[in-house]
Design an enzyme around this catalytic site. Structure first.
Site, PDB file in Angstrom:
ATOM      1  N   ARG A 357       0.850  -1.201   0.000  1.00  0.00           N
ATOM      2  CA  ARG A 357       0.000   0.000   0.000  1.00  0.00           C
ATOM      3  C   ARG A 357       0.886   1.251   0.000  1.00  0.00           C
ATOM      4  O   ARG A 357       0.504   2.299  -0.519  1.00  0.00           O
ATOM      5  CB  ARG A 357      -0.935  -0.002   1.220  1.00  0.00           C
ATOM      6  CG  ARG A 357      -1.875  -1.201   1.265  1.00  0.00           C
ATOM      7  CD  ARG A 357      -2.635  -1.280   2.578  1.00  0.00           C
ATOM      8  NE  ARG A 357      -1.745  -1.414   3.712  1.00  0.00           N
ATOM      9  CZ  ARG A 357      -2.141  -1.373   4.994  1.00  0.00           C
ATOM     10  NH1 ARG A 357      -3.426  -1.191   5.281  1.00  0.00           N
ATOM     11  NH2 ARG A 357      -1.270  -1.503   5.968  1.00  0.00           N
ATOM     12  N   ASP A 403       0.776   4.169   6.260  1.00  0.00           N
ATOM     13  CA  ASP A 403       0.634   5.520   6.805  1.00  0.00           C
ATOM     14  C   ASP A 403       1.845   6.413   6.535  1.00  0.00           C
ATOM     15  O   ASP A 403       1.761   7.629   6.691  1.00  0.00           O
ATOM     16  CB  ASP A 403       0.378   5.442   8.317  1.00  0.00           C
ATOM     17  CG  ASP A 403      -0.924   4.728   8.620  1.00  0.00           C
ATOM     18  OD1 ASP A 403      -1.905   4.976   7.903  1.00  0.00           O
ATOM     19  OD2 ASP A 403      -0.949   3.914   9.561  1.00  0.00           O
TER      20      ASP A 403
HETATM   21  C1  LIG Z   1       2.793  -1.118  14.029  1.00  0.00           C
HETATM   22  C2  LIG Z   1       3.381  -1.461  15.384  1.00  0.00           C
HETATM   23  C3  LIG Z   1       2.385  -1.022  16.466  1.00  0.00           C
HETATM   24  C4  LIG Z   1       3.574  -2.973  15.469  1.00  0.00           C
HETATM   25  O1  LIG Z   1       3.945  -3.287  16.789  1.00  0.00           O
HETATM   26  P1  LIG Z   1       4.653  -4.666  17.139  1.00  0.00           P
HETATM   27  O2  LIG Z   1       4.030  -5.787  16.396  1.00  0.00           O
HETATM   28  O3  LIG Z   1       4.657  -4.772  18.623  1.00  0.00           O
HETATM   29  O4  LIG Z   1       6.123  -4.429  16.551  1.00  0.00           O
HETATM   30  P2  LIG Z   1       7.465  -5.186  16.935  1.00  0.00           P
HETATM   31  O5  LIG Z   1       7.212  -6.594  17.342  1.00  0.00           O
HETATM   32  O6  LIG Z   1       8.408  -4.942  15.824  1.00  0.00           O
HETATM   33  O7  LIG Z   1       7.935  -4.381  18.242  1.00  0.00           O
HETATM   34  C5  LIG Z   1       9.131  -4.723  18.915  1.00  0.00           C
HETATM   35  C6  LIG Z   1       9.700  -3.467  19.519  1.00  0.00           C
HETATM   36  O8  LIG Z   1      10.074  -2.570  18.454  1.00  0.00           O
HETATM   37  C7  LIG Z   1       9.441  -1.310  18.660  1.00  0.00           C
HETATM   38  N1  LIG Z   1       9.033  -0.732  17.388  1.00  0.00           N
HETATM   39  C8  LIG Z   1       8.257  -1.274  16.436  1.00  0.00           C
HETATM   40  N2  LIG Z   1       8.062  -0.393  15.448  1.00  0.00           N
HETATM   41  C9  LIG Z   1       8.740   0.711  15.787  1.00  0.00           C
HETATM   42  C10 LIG Z   1       8.910   1.969  15.166  1.00  0.00           C
HETATM   43  N3  LIG Z   1       8.306   2.297  14.025  1.00  0.00           N
HETATM   44  N4  LIG Z   1       9.685   2.894  15.779  1.00  0.00           N
HETATM   45  C11 LIG Z   1      10.287   2.587  16.954  1.00  0.00           C
HETATM   46  N5  LIG Z   1      10.155   1.425  17.598  1.00  0.00           N
HETATM   47  C12 LIG Z   1       9.374   0.503  17.005  1.00  0.00           C
HETATM   48  C13 LIG Z   1       8.198  -1.642  19.499  1.00  0.00           C
HETATM   49  O9  LIG Z   1       7.713  -0.478  20.146  1.00  0.00           O
HETATM   50  C14 LIG Z   1       8.738  -2.704  20.427  1.00  0.00           C
HETATM   51  O10 LIG Z   1       9.485  -2.051  21.411  1.00  0.00           O
HETATM   52  P3  LIG Z   1       9.502  -2.578  22.951  1.00  0.00           P
HETATM   53  O11 LIG Z   1       9.991  -3.992  22.879  1.00  0.00           O
HETATM   54  O12 LIG Z   1      10.410  -1.640  23.626  1.00  0.00           O
HETATM   55  O13 LIG Z   1       8.073  -2.497  23.427  1.00  0.00           O
HETATM   56  C15 LIG Z   1       4.749  -0.759  15.577  1.00  0.00           C
HETATM   57  O14 LIG Z   1       5.624  -1.144  14.535  1.00  0.00           O
HETATM   58  C16 LIG Z   1       4.646   0.735  15.652  1.00  0.00           C
HETATM   59  O15 LIG Z   1       4.397   1.288  16.734  1.00  0.00           O
HETATM   60  N6  LIG Z   1       4.834   1.478  14.490  1.00  0.00           N
HETATM   61  C17 LIG Z   1       4.677   2.900  14.462  1.00  0.00           C
HETATM   62  C18 LIG Z   1       3.198   3.268  14.417  1.00  0.00           C
HETATM   63  C19 LIG Z   1       2.594   2.944  13.079  1.00  0.00           C
HETATM   64  O16 LIG Z   1       3.141   3.253  12.031  1.00  0.00           O
HETATM   65  N7  LIG Z   1       1.406   2.348  13.110  1.00  0.00           N
HETATM   66  C20 LIG Z   1       0.653   2.019  11.914  1.00  0.00           C
HETATM   67  C21 LIG Z   1       0.664   0.572  11.655  1.00  0.00           C
HETATM   68  S1  LIG Z   1      -0.126   0.188  10.113  1.00  0.00           S
END
Ligand SMILES: CC(C)(COP(=O)(O)OP(=O)(O)OC[C@H]1O[C@@H](n2cnc3c(N)ncnc32)[C@H](O)[C@@H]1OP(=O)(O)O)[C@@H](O)C(=O)NCCC(=O)NCCS
Length: 464
Positions: A357, A403
Site C-alpha cells: 500500500r 501511513d
Molecule cells: C505497528 C506497530 C504497532 C507494530 O507493533 P509490534 O508488532 O509490537 O512491533 P514489533 O514486534 O516490531 O515491536 C518490537 C519493539 O520494536 C518497537 N518498534 C516497532 N516499530 C517501531 C517503530 N516504528 N519505531 C520505533 N520502535 C518501534 C516496538 O515499540 C517494540 O518495542 P519494545 O519492545 O520496547 O516495546 C509498531 O511497529 C509501531 O508502533 N509502528 C509505528 C506506528 C505505526 O506506524 N502504526 C501504523 C501501523 S499500520
C-alpha cells in the site's frame, strides 16, 4: 498401491470441492443485483464450511505459547476473516488479488486509471471481479442512499470545532443507528438465518452515508461549515466524496479512488477490523459495530499513525529544514527513538516487507508529483529509517507501512489538515469490515469469547 491411489485421489477431490468457494473469481454473472448474488452464494458457502468442519473440525492449526499471550496475541490463528488475507512477505490480497492485480482488473472511472472502491467492495463481498455495469449500479445505489437523518446533521453541526474529527466521526456513526434495519428486524423477532439481509441493508446505507458525514465534519471544522453541495447520482462514490470535501482536481479524485481502495481491508486481526467483528458478534447493529472499530482506528499505533507521520515530518522540517542531509536525518531519527517514541509509519505487526500500500502510493507520487518537496523528503526517510530500526535490534519490521506515505499525497493536493486524515482511512475501512460482518451473520458465527487466564493461573497451568 491402488488403494493408496484411490484414497489420495478421493482426498484431492474432497479438497478441491472444499476450496472452491466464494473465493473463486468469475466474470460470468452479469446481474447488477448484489444482494441476490450474495443470497445465491450463501447456502453454497454454508454447505462448504459445514463439510469442511465435519471432516476437519478437530484438526490443529497452531500452538499457543506464554509469550504469545503476553505479546498481543501475535501469530495466534484464532479468527476466520473472509474478505482478505495478509501475507507477511507479500502484503495484502483481497479475495486472492494483490494490489497491483486489483489496479489492473477492477473497473475504473471514465478516463480514470485507478480502481473504483465500489469494485473492491463487490470483490470483497462476492469474491468476483465485477463488470463496469455492476460497479456503476453500486455507485448509483450508494448515491441514492446517501441522505443523512436530520438529527445526525444537527449533532454534527453542534460539535465544537476543537473535538477531534475521529471523535465526531465515531459519534455520528453511533447515532446513525437510529436508522438500523437490523435493529428493527431483530426486535420484530426475525429468524437468525435472515440476520444477514438487514445487515446488508445497514451496510449499504452506512457506506453510502459515510462520505456525507465525513465531508460535513471537514467543512464544519476547516471551512466554517460552508455547504458541502450534493451527491450526484451519475458520479462515483470517490468523486462525490472529493467534491463534497471541496476538491475537484481530477488527480485528487483519482488519488481518492486509490486511497479508498487500498485502505479498505487488512485481514481480520488488526484493531479496527477485529473490534468491528467482536462487537458485531454480540449482534450489535452494523453502525455500533463499525463505530467501535473506528474508535480503535483512532489510536496512534493504528490509523492515527497517518496523522502522526505528518506531525513528525513537520517537527523534522522545523528542526532540520526541508532539505536535510542524510546525516542530519539520521540524528533526528535517533533522537526520536532515544526519547522513547516510535517512528510513525514504520513497522508492522504482521508485514515483514515494505507495505504494497506504501509502494502503490509511491508509484502514484512518482507519476503525478515527482518533484514535490515533501514527497522527496518521504523518499529520503524511506532510505534512512530502515537501517536504523534494524540497528535497534528489536524492531521486527523496519519497513514503511501505508501511513508513511498517504499524508504527503494529501498535502500536495492542498489537504493540509492532518488531524483529519484518519477519517479518510475510516471511510475506506468500512468496505472491508462491513463486507465481513455480512458474511459473519450469513455464516451464523457465534459471539466471540476467547478464554483468558490470570498470571497466577497461567503459571499453575504449566506446572512451574
Ligand atoms: C505497528 C506497530 C504497532 C507494530 O507493533 P509490534 O508488532 O509490537 O512491533 P514489533 O514486534 O516490531 O515491536 C518490537 C519493539 O520494536 C518497537 N518498534 C516497532 N516499530 C517501531 C517503530 N516504528 N519505531 C520505533 N520502535 C518501534 C516496538 O515499540 C517494540 O518495542 P519494545 O519492545 O520496547 O516495546 C509498531 O511497529 C509501531 O508502533 N509502528 C509505528 C506506528 C505505526 O506506524 N502504526 C501504523 C501501523 S499500520
Amino acid at each position: 498401491m491402488a488403494l493408496f491411489f484411490r484414497i489420495n485421489s478421493r482426498r484431492c477431490l474432497e479438497l478441491q470441492k472444499l476450496s472452491s468457494g466464494v473465493g473463486i473469481r468469475s466474470l460470468s454473472d452479469a446481474s447488477v443485483d448484489l444482494k441476490k448474488i450474495i443470497a445465491d452464494k450463501i447456502p453454497k458457502e454454508q454447505e462448504r464450511i459445514k463439510a469442511f468442519r465435519k471432516s476437519h473440525g478437530s484438526k490443529k492449526v497452531g500452538d499457543i505459547t506464554v509469550d504469545m499471550m503476553y505479546g498481543g496475541m501475535r501469530g495466534i490463528k484464532g479468527l476466520v476473516w473472509e474478505p482478505s488475507v495478509l501475507d507477511p512477505e507479500e502484503g495484502i490480497r483481497f479475495r486472492g488479488l494483490s494490489i497491483p492485480e486489483c489496479q489492473k482488473l477492477l473497473p475504473k472511472a471514465t478516463n480514470g486509471t485507478e480502481p473504483l472502491p465500489e469494485g473492491l467492495f463487490w470483490l470483497l463481498l462476492t469474491g468476483d471481479v465485477p463488470k463496469d455495469a455492476q460497479v456503476k449500479a453500486i455507485s448509483e445505489e450508494w448515491a441514492s442512499r446517501s441522505a443523512l437523518p436530520v438529527h445526525v446533521t444537527k449533532a454534527l453541526n453542534n460539535f465544537p470545532k476543537t473535538l477531534h474529527p475521529m471523535s465526531q466521526f465515531s459519534a455520528a456513526i453511533t447515532i446513525l443507528n437510529s436508522e438500523s434495519e437490523f435493529v428493527k428486524a431483530y426486535s420484530s423477532g426475525v429468524h437468525k438465518s435472515k440476520y444477514w439481509e438487514t445487515t446488508y441493508e445497514d451496510t449499504m446505507n452506512l457506506i453510502a452515508k459515510l462520505p456525507v458525514v465525513a465531508a460535513t465534519i471537514y467543512r464544519n471544522i476547516y471551512n466554517d461549515g460552508k455547504g458541502i453541495g450534493s451527491v450526484d447520482a451519475g458520479k462515483d462514490w470517490s468523486f462525490n466524496f472529493s467534491t463534497m470535501l471541496g476538491y475537484d482536481d481530477p488527480d485528487f479524485i483519482e488519488l481518492m479512488r486509490l486511497y479508498l481502495t487500498i485502505h479498505a481491508d487488512h485481514e481480520g486481526g488488526n484493531v479496527s477490523a477485529h473490534t468491528t467483528h467482536l462487537v458485531g458478534s454480540a449482534l450489535s447493529d452494523p453502525y455500533l459495530s463499525f463505530a467501535a472499530g473506528m474508535n480503535g482506528l483512532a489510536g496512534p499505533l493504528h490509523g492515527l499513525a497517518n496523522q502522526e507521520v505528518l506531525v513528525w515530518l513537520q517537527k523534522l522540517r522545523g528542526e532540520i529544514g526541508d532539505n536535510p542531509s542524510d546525516e542530519e536525518l539520521k540524528n533526528f531519527i535517533w533522537k526520536t527513538l532515544k526519547s522513547g517514541q516510535v517512528v510513525p509509519g514504520y513497522g508492522h505487526a504482521v508485514l515483514r516487507k515494505t507495505d504494497p500500500r506504501y509502494t502503490c502510493q509511491r508509484e502514484f507520487a512518482l507519476k503525478h508529483l515527482p518533484d514535490d518537496s515533501l514527497f522527496k523528503l518521504v523518499s529520503q526517510v524511506y532510505k534512512v529509517v530502515p537501517p536504523i530500526l534494524l540497528e535497534t535490534g528489536k524492531v521486527k519490521n523496519p519497513w514503511p507501512n501505508v501511513d508513511a506515505h498517504s499524508g504527503a499525497l494529501l498535502q500536495h493536493y492542498g489537504m493540509k489538515e492532518m488531524n483529519y486524515y484518519t477519517v479518510l482511512f475510516g471511510v475506506s475501512r468500512a468496505l472491508g469490515v462491513l463486507a465481513n460482518l455480512i458474511w459473519a451473520r450469513a455464516l451464523g458465527l457465534p459471539i466471540e469469547r476467547p478464554k483468558s487466564l490470570s498470571t497466577d493461573q497461567l503459571i499453575k497451568s504449566i506446572n512451574v
